[in-house]
Enzyme design. Sequence first.
Site, PDB file in Angstrom:
ATOM      1  N   LYS A 116      -8.780  -8.917   2.867  1.00 12.12           N
ATOM      2  CA  LYS A 116      -9.829  -8.315   2.044  1.00 12.12           C
ATOM      3  C   LYS A 116      -9.938  -8.959   0.667  1.00 12.12           C
ATOM      4  O   LYS A 116     -11.033  -9.119   0.132  1.00 12.12           O
ATOM      5  CB  LYS A 116      -9.579  -6.813   1.927  1.00 12.12           C
ATOM      6  N   GLU A 200      -9.394  -0.694  -5.369  1.00 16.69           N
ATOM      7  CA  GLU A 200     -10.835  -0.624  -5.605  1.00 16.69           C
ATOM      8  C   GLU A 200     -11.192   0.672  -6.319  1.00 16.69           C
ATOM      9  O   GLU A 200     -10.520   1.704  -6.137  1.00 16.69           O
ATOM     10  CB  GLU A 200     -11.613  -0.646  -4.283  1.00 16.69           C
ATOM     11  N   HIS A 235     -11.213   8.111   6.758  1.00 23.96           N
ATOM     12  CA  HIS A 235     -11.693   6.735   6.868  1.00 23.96           C
ATOM     13  C   HIS A 235     -11.897   6.281   8.310  1.00 23.96           C
ATOM     14  O   HIS A 235     -12.126   5.090   8.553  1.00 23.96           O
ATOM     15  CB  HIS A 235     -10.740   5.772   6.141  1.00 23.96           C
ATOM     16  N   ARG A 297     -15.715  -9.394  14.747  1.00 24.34           N
ATOM     17  CA  ARG A 297     -15.605  -8.988  16.154  1.00 24.34           C
ATOM     18  C   ARG A 297     -16.772  -8.063  16.477  1.00 24.34           C
ATOM     19  O   ARG A 297     -17.564  -7.706  15.596  1.00 24.34           O
ATOM     20  CB  ARG A 297     -14.287  -8.251  16.399  1.00 24.34           C
TER      21      ARG A 297
END
Length: 673
Positions: A116, A200, A235, A297
């Site tokens: 990430k 973040e 999540h 993917r």
Amino acid sequence: MFKSVLVANRGEIACRVFRTARRMGLRTIAVHSEADADALHVREADEAVLIGPAPARESYLDAAKVLAAAKQTGAEAIHPGYGVLSENADFAEAVMAAGLVWIGPPPAAIRAMGLKDAAKSLMIEAGVPVTPGYLGEDQSAERLKKEADAIGYPVLIKAVAGGGGKGMKKVDRAEDFADGLASAQREGQSSFGDPRVLIEKYITRPRHIEVQVFGDSHGDVVHLHERDCSLQRRHQKVIEEAPAPGMDAAVRKAVTDAAVRAAKAVNYEGAGTIEFIADASDGLKADRIWFMEMNTRLQVEHPVTEAITGVDLVEWQLRVAAGEPIPLKQADIPLNGWAMEARLYAEDPANGFLPSIGRLEHFHLPEDIRVDTGVTWGSEVSQFYDPMIAKLIVHADTRAAAAAQLAAACGEVGVWPVRANAGFLKRCLEHPRFISGDVDTGFIAAEESTLTSIEPAPEIQAAALAILAADAHHAEEWVRPSDRPGRGGGPWAPTAAGLYGFRMNGARPAPHRARLNGALIEGRLTPEEHGSYWTVDLGETTMDAYVLTGGVTLIHDGRPDRELSRVIDEPVLFHDGQAWEFEPILHKTGAGSGPASDGALRAPMPGKIVATPAMAGDTVARGAPIVVLEAMKMEHALIAPFDGVVETVGVAVGDQVTDGAVLAVVRAAEDQG
């Protein structure tokens, strides 16, 4: 085009790939663990190879075993599905080095987008907006804490190699940062072999918007519009839809253009998804949508894109992997109607969404919509793998019609004794906020008490009581349970049902009491005919019920009003996707609370101990974590049920424990001394 394909995956995605491959005339090859020897994907393949024991690390995640299976069967291509090895660049390279066709993006693209922090740096260079945060190499707890303090709470800690919500922790207060960091690092190491994290800024009203992209070896990249995956829990996506509600043409162009730029920046080929986070506090705005990550993917939710475009994304994957160009140009990709998908999981929403394992002894799914599943009647939901049972997918002209159709489909689900979340899904889809499009990733958390805590409706109470009375009435001439063969009288034997001495006429009938999913219900029953018709007086409501072998028909004004299905020979009813288990009460029972907890913390399912935050002798407050169990790819904290002292911790990190095992004991504060 190659002639055979091995799917290096399991469950519903393997079945999904096989469906398209068979239509295209390809030979299909499955791999499986010992636990999946009789799985649906094994039965549907032309050929199947055992590659190891149940744990995924010793079977599905063992690249060498998968490649050996491909060589053994003469497979020409490997499709990785999603999850497992699908985003493993080393595996992709090994497939290609073995002379096989890799049905996925180039290894370089997987690496570029797999971490990430590196991906966000690359997106900044490509002019794609990213969420504010810390992407640095310094992974010391002190530096990470300092950066989080500077960003301002709440923050998200995310495993750099993460996905699917694993290794992601929201931290609301500075004093909770250390615990959140430790948990994210553990999950990152356990799930991806990489404990590194990034920080973040947490968006307070976030929407999860993602764009399906597709590239080919001829340099072309297109998008297939956006999906909204904002309905999430911890999540993990719950309900997905396409297109995104509230998305106008200008914002759609901005986000899809950014997605195409992102894919082109890594010379992408095949199916991929660019994920964005949007600040929904003032609707969807082009300057308030930021890049989060790329999934290199196919996605679990790809069917909603297929529904609105009419495209078979797996067919595109196979053709592009064979060197063909993308079948459609950007201008020719339609956007028709609205599609929604609900993820049906083996979990119990009423019990903290704990995963549920076991055999699907009763299994009914709707038949008039698209259903992608990897299980069937009699399949085993294992502790070793993700607990998804199926995906329910609908397509309609409007969002309102799609939501209504999917809610009705969820209401048809009947799963037992494994618990499922169909009733919860139905309540989500029928919630006024969802219907109006007022959703964000915090919707389920904000509305959880409404979505999970339900009272048994009068029709459920009437049906359950009528079944108890009818089954007792028909029980083999009232033979005593001790005289009956087999099950010792069965669940509806007279003494077990509390109906011994039942009268067919005479004075006003005595009340019958039962528990329905643990809740006390009471009614007075009057037989109407042959012991199958009953009038049930619930006090404020009176209903007539006709008890059948496979269900109960409720009668209103002499006409059938509603049918409720039941599990034959089991005390279980299904209503609106919810399983209702009932049992008779032998004597009058008050509705007061049960005995206080004994302080024993028991494993809710088999799993592995990954942390023991408390030690024997520690003073703890109610809700404090005592033991952390990892099971079915997620961590579950067992907490103190009250203020007190930890008496014992009977496990250590690394221990494998069984369902129901006592892991620790907490002694209540008032018991001390």
